[in-house]
Design a protein around this motif. Structure first.
Motif, PDB file in Angstrom:
ATOM      1  N   TYR A 107      -0.784  -0.864   1.562  1.00 36.35           N
ATOM      2  CA  TYR A 107       0.427  -0.310   2.157  1.00 36.35           C
ATOM      3  C   TYR A 107       0.100   1.016   2.830  1.00 36.35           C
ATOM      4  O   TYR A 107      -0.853   1.703   2.478  1.00 36.35           O
TER       5      TYR A 107
ATOM      6  N   PHE B 254       9.414  -3.773   0.728  1.00 30.35           N
ATOM      7  CA  PHE B 254      10.135  -2.639   0.166  1.00 30.35           C
ATOM      8  C   PHE B 254      11.293  -2.251   1.071  1.00 30.35           C
ATOM      9  O   PHE B 254      11.168  -2.230   2.290  1.00 30.35           O
ATOM     10  N   GLY B 255      12.403  -1.926   0.453  1.00 34.61           N
ATOM     11  CA  GLY B 255      13.518  -1.364   1.197  1.00 34.61           C
ATOM     12  C   GLY B 255      13.298   0.126   1.381  1.00 34.61           C
ATOM     13  O   GLY B 255      12.211   0.658   1.145  1.00 34.61           O
TER      14      GLY B 255
ATOM     15  N   MET C 234       8.345 -15.670  -0.350  1.00 42.28           N
ATOM     16  CA  MET C 234       7.286 -16.655  -0.525  1.00 42.28           C
ATOM     17  C   MET C 234       7.119 -17.407   0.786  1.00 42.28           C
ATOM     18  O   MET C 234       8.022 -18.094   1.241  1.00 42.28           O
ATOM     19  N   ARG C 235       5.969 -17.235   1.394  1.00 37.32           N
ATOM     20  CA  ARG C 235       5.725 -17.928   2.664  1.00 37.32           C
ATOM     21  C   ARG C 235       5.089 -19.285   2.399  1.00 37.32           C
ATOM     22  O   ARG C 235       4.646 -19.572   1.291  1.00 37.32           O
TER      23      ARG C 235
ATOM     24  N   GLU D  77      -1.611 -15.233  -7.256  1.00 37.39           N
ATOM     25  CA  GLU D  77      -1.184 -15.234  -5.870  1.00 37.39           C
ATOM     26  C   GLU D  77       0.319 -15.126  -5.713  1.00 37.39           C
ATOM     27  O   GLU D  77       0.788 -14.669  -4.686  1.00 37.39           O
ATOM     28  N   SER D  78       1.060 -15.539  -6.738  1.00 33.36           N
ATOM     29  CA  SER D  78       2.509 -15.377  -6.631  1.00 33.36           C
ATOM     30  C   SER D  78       2.876 -13.912  -6.627  1.00 33.36           C
ATOM     31  O   SER D  78       3.903 -13.514  -6.096  1.00 33.36           O
TER      32      SER D  78
ATOM     33  N   TYR E 112      11.962 -13.092  -7.387  1.00 31.86           N
ATOM     34  CA  TYR E 112      12.315 -12.195  -8.456  1.00 31.86           C
ATOM     35  C   TYR E 112      12.738 -10.855  -7.861  1.00 31.86           C
ATOM     36  O   TYR E 112      12.453 -10.559  -6.702  1.00 31.86           O
TER      37      TYR E 112
ATOM     38  N   TYR F 254       2.730 -14.610  -1.291  1.00 30.18           N
ATOM     39  CA  TYR F 254       3.882 -13.782  -1.615  1.00 30.18           C
ATOM     40  C   TYR F 254       3.832 -12.517  -0.789  1.00 30.18           C
ATOM     41  O   TYR F 254       2.813 -11.834  -0.756  1.00 30.18           O
ATOM     42  N   ILE F 255       4.903 -12.211  -0.109  1.00 25.80           N
ATOM     43  CA  ILE F 255       4.946 -11.026   0.741  1.00 25.80           C
ATOM     44  C   ILE F 255       6.016 -10.086   0.203  1.00 25.80           C
ATOM     45  O   ILE F 255       7.213 -10.355   0.327  1.00 25.80           O
ATOM     46  N   PRO F 256       5.608  -8.997  -0.422  1.00 20.36           N
ATOM     47  CA  PRO F 256       6.583  -8.027  -0.924  1.00 20.36           C
ATOM     48  C   PRO F 256       7.132  -7.169   0.201  1.00 20.36           C
ATOM     49  O   PRO F 256       6.396  -6.754   1.089  1.00 20.36           O
TER      50      PRO F 256
ATOM     51  N   GLN G 147       3.219  -6.396  -9.301  1.00 21.69           N
ATOM     52  CA  GLN G 147       2.108  -5.677  -8.733  1.00 21.69           C
ATOM     53  C   GLN G 147       1.863  -4.407  -9.523  1.00 21.69           C
ATOM     54  O   GLN G 147       2.802  -3.790 -10.020  1.00 21.69           O
TER      55      GLN G 147
ATOM     56  N   LEU H 271       4.006  -2.688   4.191  1.00 23.49           N
ATOM     57  CA  LEU H 271       2.886  -3.582   3.903  1.00 23.49           C
ATOM     58  C   LEU H 271       2.020  -3.735   5.136  1.00 23.49           C
ATOM     59  O   LEU H 271       2.508  -4.054   6.219  1.00 23.49           O
TER      60      LEU H 271
ATOM     61  N   SER I  87       9.535   4.617   3.465  1.00 26.25           N
ATOM     62  CA  SER I  87       9.212   3.589   2.480  1.00 26.25           C
ATOM     63  C   SER I  87       7.783   3.090   2.683  1.00 26.25           C
ATOM     64  O   SER I  87       7.116   3.436   3.650  1.00 26.25           O
ATOM     65  N   LEU I  88       7.338   2.292   1.752  1.00 31.93           N
ATOM     66  CA  LEU I  88       6.015   1.676   1.870  1.00 31.93           C
ATOM     67  C   LEU I  88       6.082   0.533   2.880  1.00 31.93           C
ATOM     68  O   LEU I  88       6.991  -0.299   2.829  1.00 31.93           O
TER      69      LEU I  88
ATOM     70  N   LEU J  53      12.732  -4.245  -4.901  1.00 31.27           N
ATOM     71  CA  LEU J  53      11.794  -5.094  -4.166  1.00 31.27           C
ATOM     72  C   LEU J  53      12.119  -6.560  -4.393  1.00 31.27           C
ATOM     73  O   LEU J  53      12.230  -7.017  -5.528  1.00 31.27           O
TER      74      LEU J  53
END
Lengths: 116, 113
Positions: free
Chosen positions: A36, B103-104, B93-94, A100-101, B32, B99-101, A105, A46, A43-44, B89
C-alpha cells in the motif's frame, strides 16, 4: 504471533535513485502480501498484490515497471521504487495474509520514503 | 467494487462509549467486515472482524445487521490512547479467488480528557 516487519523504517534518497523496501512475515508463512501507499492524512491505497512464486498483480494506475515487486519466498516480499522522484515520497506499508482469501491481514510498521 | 462510507471525524471524552458506523451497501455474500486502527506513521492494527450479527473481543464489539449493508464498531470506555484513525475494510473477491482489500477514508477519532 503474526508479526510483520519492514526495512528500512525510513529512507531518504536523491531523485533518480532506486530504493528497495523489504517486508517480512516473522512467525508465519504468508501466501499473499499486499503493498500500500499512503499520503499524509489520506487512506491506504492498494498498489499491488503478490503471491509467492508468481508475478504481482498491480492495481489500475500503478506502474509495474516503476514499482517492482518480488515475492521470493513465503516470508519475504520486496518493493523496489525505481528512478524515484519527489512525487514518490510517501508512506509505504505492506501486509501479509495466511492464505489467498486474505480475509485477515497483518500489517508492517511502514516505511517512510522521502525523495529529494 | 465494495465501497465503504464512514464519518470523517468524531469526538468523544474519556470513559465514554464510542460507536463508529460504516456503510457498505454493495457488500458481497462472501465478504467479511474488518476494522483497523491506525496511529500516525504506523501500520494499521487489526481490531475486529465479523461476517454477521455480533462479534466481541477484548477491545471492541462489532454489530452487523441482517442485511449486512452496514456495521458498527463499538469501543467501550475510550481513553486518550484510543485517539486514532479507524478504518472499515470490506474486500472484493475477484474471479480466480484473489482478494482485493479496499480501505475507505477512515474515521478520525479524537478522545478528549
Amino acid at each position: 504471533g503474526a508479526v510483520v516487519s519492514q526495512h528500512p523504517s525510513w529512507v531518504i534518497c536523491k531523485s533518480g535513485t532506486s530504493v528497495k523496501i523489504e517486508c517480512r512475515s516473522l512467525d508465519f508463512q504468508a501466501t499473499t502480501m499486499f503493498w500500500y501507499r499512503q499520503f499524509p492524512k489520506k487512506s491506504l491505497m492498494l498498489m499491488a498484490t503478490s503471491n509467492e512464486g508468481s508475478k504481482a498483480t498491480y492495481e489500475q494506475g500503478v506502474e509495474k515497471d516503476k514499482f517492482l515487486i518480488n515475492h521470493a519466498s513465503l516470508t519475504l516480499s520486496t518493493l523496489t521504487v525505481t528512478s524515484a522522484h519527489p512525487e514518490d515520497s510517501s508512506f509505504y506499508i505492506c501486509s501479509a495474509a495466511f492464505r489467498e482469501s486474505a480475509i485477515e491481514q497483518f500489517f508492517g510498521p511502514g516505511t517512510r520514503l522521502t525523495v529529494l | 467494487l465494495a465501497k465503504t462510507t464512514q464519518p470523517i471525524s468524531m469526538d468523544s471524552y474519556e470513559g465514554q462509549e464510542v460507536n463508529i458506523t460504516c456503510s457498505h451497501n454493495n457488500i458481497a455474500t462472501n465478504d467479511y467486515i474488518t476494522w483497523y486502527q491506525q496511529f500516525p506513521s504506523q501500520g494499521p492494527r487489526f481490531i475486529i472482524q465479523g461476517y454477521k450479527t455480533k462479534v466481541t473481543n477484548e477491545v471492541a464489539s462489532l454489530f452487523i445487521p441482517a442485511d449486512r449493508k452496514s456495521s458498527t464498531l463499538s469501543l467501550p470506555r475510550v481513553s486518550l490512547s484510543d485517539t486514532a484513525v479507524y478504518y472499515c475494510l470490506v474486500g472484493e473477491m475477484r474471479s480466480g479467488g484473489s482478494y482485493i482489500p479496499t480501505f475507505g477514508r477512515g474515521t478520525s477519532l479524537i478522545v478528549h480528557p
